[in-house]
Design an enzyme around this catalytic site. Sequence first.
Site, PDB file in Angstrom:
ATOM      1  CE  LYS A  43      -4.423   1.100   2.111  1.00 41.88           C
ATOM      2  NZ  LYS A  43      -5.515   0.492   2.854  1.00 41.88           N
ATOM      3  CD  GLU A  71     -19.043  -2.348   8.803  1.00 44.87           C
ATOM      4  OE1 GLU A  71     -19.229  -3.411   8.177  1.00 44.87           O
ATOM      5  OE2 GLU A  71     -18.183  -1.502   8.468  1.00 44.87           O
ATOM      6  NE  ARG A  78     -22.624  -4.082   3.887  1.00 44.94           N
ATOM      7  CZ  ARG A  78     -21.445  -4.257   3.325  1.00 44.94           C
ATOM      8  NH1 ARG A  78     -20.457  -4.719   4.040  1.00 44.94           N
ATOM      9  NH2 ARG A  78     -21.265  -3.985   2.056  1.00 44.94           N
TER      10      ARG A  78
END
Length: 637
Positions: free
Chosen positions: A282, A368, A396
């Site tokens: 990343k 979640e 969610r």
Amino acid sequence: MSLLQTINEPDDLRKLGRKQLPELAAEIRQFLIAQVSRTGGHLGPNLGVVELTIALHRVFDSPHDPIIFDTGHQSYVHKILTGRRDDFVSLRQTNGLSGYPSRAESEHDWMENSHASTGLSWAEGMARGFKLRGEHERTVAVVVGDGALTGGMAWEALNNIAVDDDLPLVIVVNDNGRSYSPTVGGLSRHLSAIRADPRYEQALDAVKNTMQRGPLGRQTYDLLHGMKSGLKDVLAPQVLFSDLGLKYLGPIDGHNINVLIDTLKQAKGFRGPVLVHAVTQKGRGFRAAEQHEKDHFHAVGCINATTGEPIGACDQVTWTEAFGQEMVEIGDEHPEVVALTAAMLHPVGLGRFAAAHPDRIFDVGIAEQHAVASAAGLASTGLHPVVAVYSTFLNRAFDQLLMDVGLHQLGVTIVLDRAGITGPDGASHNGVWDVSIAGLVPGLMLASPRDRARLRDAMRLAITVDDAPTLIRYSKEKLPHPLPAVSSRDGLDMLSMDPDARVLVVAWGAMCGPALQVAELLRAQGIAATVVDPVWGLPINAALVELATQHQLVVTMEDNIVVGGLGSRLELAMDAAGVEVPMRQFGVPHRFLDAGSRSEILAAIGLTPQSVARQVTETVSHLDASSAEQFNHQRSH
Ligand SMILES: Cc1ncc(C[n+]2csc(CCOP(=O)(O)OP(=O)(O)O)c2C)c(N)n1
């Protein structure tokens, strides 16, 4: 002319020689750094997928072969390669380039995502659809991060994909070891074990050599698979995926374009579901991002393109910071309080709590639903969990909030950051549904504090409620100046009072400041108003209904959709109490909003003091006109 300038569609990419591709990758990196440092956006994830995206577009014939990016925040390179390079000046701005895939922008974008872990399900559905329709020459490619793989939906999809042997689907796991923070959980532990093992390098070479020698197709795969089975013990993910029934290729170096192209060709040729495991970094190629331990520049504001330092950052404290500070203090005083985050420890402000109370923080990954159900479990043992997520991601976990927490009458506190209009991330990231959905949960108490003192009070109260869910929401903005009440009664904070008040303005959270301005503007028109903040807005306070009866018009202002928001709930409560005072409800319209800055969007939907005051003034004059008419009518009889 640079190579990048010659690329206006994927076909142009295929005209380049393989040897030119690393140069193109370097130009794309420079372009990303230069552009995103000016507009802000998801820099780190995109720097990590430059080679991968080039390889995907070399091997797959987009849009005929759909290329799906799970979550979609890492689709910038895809946008660059599909004719949208020049639009990057307007990234995430009104009428500008979206920060996520967008069907309006390009036929190369099949899916408009941004909430994580849905990509595999979409890709599975598309591959199944093509197969059923007899379009056998099409293959679907989907890129999913190791972070997104922590979401349950991804595993539901894998479970279905694995049993369909000839589903034309290539899954690329883009494994950079990170969500924002290092990715958590058992899968991630497997993935990092593989990266840390010295035999990983050997495996890379073995894959490369096999690729170079073998013919494409099932035969090569079998060869590769046989060879890899010898490494079974160390290459745990392979076992994991192949035990599921998925073909596994990798791990491969996600920055080596040649290896990527060869492996993807191999996977495409197989004509069945194949998982390619690409290891990437990343923030690759931007030193400041590579060295940024917190999140490798997952998402940045405007930054210096050389140093990575933020530009124009101001000292004003955000709601996130205030929450984080409060949590540290609460943690010190209340050993029963524990905190949960769904892969967003720092973005929701729990970093300091984690440092102070490392055994009482749980980062559950992008999960979640699990976070809220797990909180129910924790609460049932006598702890008080605080689940901190962005407002939009609570969507969610609605069922868990309703059934696991609400139905069980458990003391769980949900704290929602980024509530209300957020803006540049587009329709999906606005936090405008939480009041409506959470408000459906019987017994749930909901506060939208208007300033820091009220945030503190709300949190202090919330953690003492042990028989119902509590929810506290606040915006992405900086903290406003303190907005003290002129008086408080029956749980209502009166922000402005006038003995001659005809209009009652009800507002909470970020709408309190604008509501006070509305009152000023009305006063200038000779209309006196009361402004009240119900503090704990849901359930509707009976005192608020009573207060309504003392006015001729009730006006509500909120930054949630009007359907099921504070206004509509107050209307229901007034109706139930037989109160017939006319109402005007101002909030977010019930439609998906375009991207833009928060203030532009508020202006576009008429949620500004000027617009509200103008409409209220008109309503008051209509009311005056009709009561004068009624009065005359009564007199003439
Ligand atoms: C349901 C949901 N929860 C949280 C987020 C916030 N979020 C955006 S990207 C991201 C991390 C993604 O990690 P990964 O899939 O590995 O991609 P990477 O950025 O590392 O390339 C998170 C947590 C989200 N988009 N959707």
